[in-house]
Design a protein around this motif. Sequence first.
Motif, PDB file in Angstrom:
ATOM      1  N   UNK A   1      49.294  11.801  40.814  1.00 53.54           N
ATOM      2  CA  UNK A   1      47.903  12.151  40.542  1.00 53.54           C
ATOM      3  C   UNK A   1      47.298  11.183  39.529  1.00 53.54           C
ATOM      4  N   UNK A   2      46.100  10.705  39.848  1.00 51.02           N
ATOM      5  CA  UNK A   2      45.408   9.723  39.003  1.00 51.02           C
ATOM      6  C   UNK A   2      44.002  10.218  38.664  1.00 51.02           C
ATOM      7  N   UNK A   3      43.526   9.782  37.508  1.00 47.59           N
ATOM      8  CA  UNK A   3      42.119   9.924  37.155  1.00 47.59           C
ATOM      9  C   UNK A   3      41.534   8.511  37.161  1.00 47.59           C
ATOM     10  N   UNK A   4      40.494   8.320  37.944  1.00 52.17           N
ATOM     11  CA  UNK A   4      39.910   6.987  38.104  1.00 52.17           C
ATOM     12  C   UNK A   4      38.422   7.003  37.761  1.00 52.17           C
ATOM     13  N   UNK A   5      38.001   6.025  36.988  1.00 53.11           N
ATOM     14  CA  UNK A   5      36.572   5.772  36.793  1.00 53.11           C
ATOM     15  C   UNK A   5      36.199   4.631  37.727  1.00 53.11           C
ATOM     16  N   UNK A   6      35.231   4.857  38.597  1.00 49.60           N
ATOM     17  CA  UNK A   6      34.859   3.843  39.586  1.00 49.60           C
ATOM     18  C   UNK A   6      33.371   3.519  39.497  1.00 49.60           C
ATOM     19  N   UNK A   7      33.026   2.384  40.042  1.00 51.07           N
ATOM     20  CA  UNK A   7      31.622   1.997  40.116  1.00 51.07           C
ATOM     21  C   UNK A   7      30.926   2.822  41.198  1.00 51.07           C
ATOM     22  N   UNK A   8      29.751   3.301  40.879  1.00 52.93           N
ATOM     23  CA  UNK A   8      28.976   4.057  41.849  1.00 52.93           C
ATOM     24  C   UNK A   8      29.496   5.460  42.082  1.00 52.93           C
ATOM     25  N   UNK A   9      28.884   6.146  43.044  1.00 49.35           N
ATOM     26  CA  UNK A   9      29.249   7.521  43.382  1.00 49.35           C
ATOM     27  C   UNK A   9      29.564   7.578  44.880  1.00 49.35           C
ATOM     28  N   UNK A  10      30.812   7.872  45.243  1.00 54.73           N
ATOM     29  CA  UNK A  10      31.180   7.913  46.670  1.00 54.73           C
ATOM     30  C   UNK A  10      30.398   8.976  47.431  1.00 54.73           C
ATOM     31  N   UNK A  11      30.019   8.623  48.648  1.00 57.66           N
ATOM     32  CA  UNK A  11      29.330   9.580  49.517  1.00 57.66           C
ATOM     33  C   UNK A  11      30.351  10.495  50.192  1.00 57.66           C
TER      34      UNK A  11
ATOM     35  N   UNK B   1      35.623  11.269  52.831  1.00 56.38           N
ATOM     36  CA  UNK B   1      36.390  11.684  54.004  1.00 56.38           C
ATOM     37  C   UNK B   1      37.240  10.543  54.562  1.00 56.38           C
ATOM     38  N   UNK B   2      36.702   9.343  54.534  1.00 56.58           N
ATOM     39  CA  UNK B   2      37.484   8.180  54.980  1.00 56.58           C
ATOM     40  C   UNK B   2      38.708   8.000  54.089  1.00 56.58           C
TER      41      UNK B   2
END
Length: 238
Positions: A132-142, A147-148
């Motif tokens: 299990x990971x906690x990730x900070x990513x660019x943008x907000x996934x749709x 689902x992909x």
Amino acid sequence: MRLQKFMAKSGVASRRKSEKIILEGKVEVNGKIIKELGYKINVNKDIIKVNGKKIEMEKEKKYIIINKPVGYVTTVSDQFNRKTVMDLIPNINLRLYPVGRLDYDTSGLLLLTNDGDLAYKLTHPSHEINKTYIAKVKGIPSKDELNKFRNGLNIENYLTSKAEIEILNKNNNSSILKIVIHEGKNRQVRKMCDKINHPIIKLKRICIGDIKLGDLKEGEYRDLNSKEINYFKKYSKD
């Protein structure tokens, strides 16, 4: 006993890594270099050396978890003289080595041990242990991108297994995700997030199976308790 198993029980490396060391011609049995995988030795009589140094089976088994900071490599030594996770445990005299790995730029939970059999079986593809990971990513996934991610992504000629992902927090230009995978391919979480066009800014592993990082501070480590050790050992049963 097979040579690679003896090496693992001696704390040299995992059984898989020990096989690589044998093939590289770095192991001697009674003064003779052995490159044969599965070569059988007499534990009580034969003298085994790795890189010219005699090895013996570790009698004390040690299991620790460490909160790896960013900027450390998950190896026993590094050819580029970068800091390794071994620099974080200078007071442990046993020959421990990491089980699996975390990238240089990834922090969080890492298991270290001198139990070669356990390490070998925990990293074997047949054991699907959730990470299990906690990730900070660019943008907000749709929703479509999430689902992909969940259903598997084509990355470098392989299809990732089904995974879990949820948005914990949203900001204007970034979001915090909780991601659960059970594979362990190189930089897999980063590549999966790249694939859905949300590159990782910061990544931390917080759990391996039921074993949690908890409030362990970066750079610190602790021994596993008996319950945690037994939890991992259930995966190592043949």
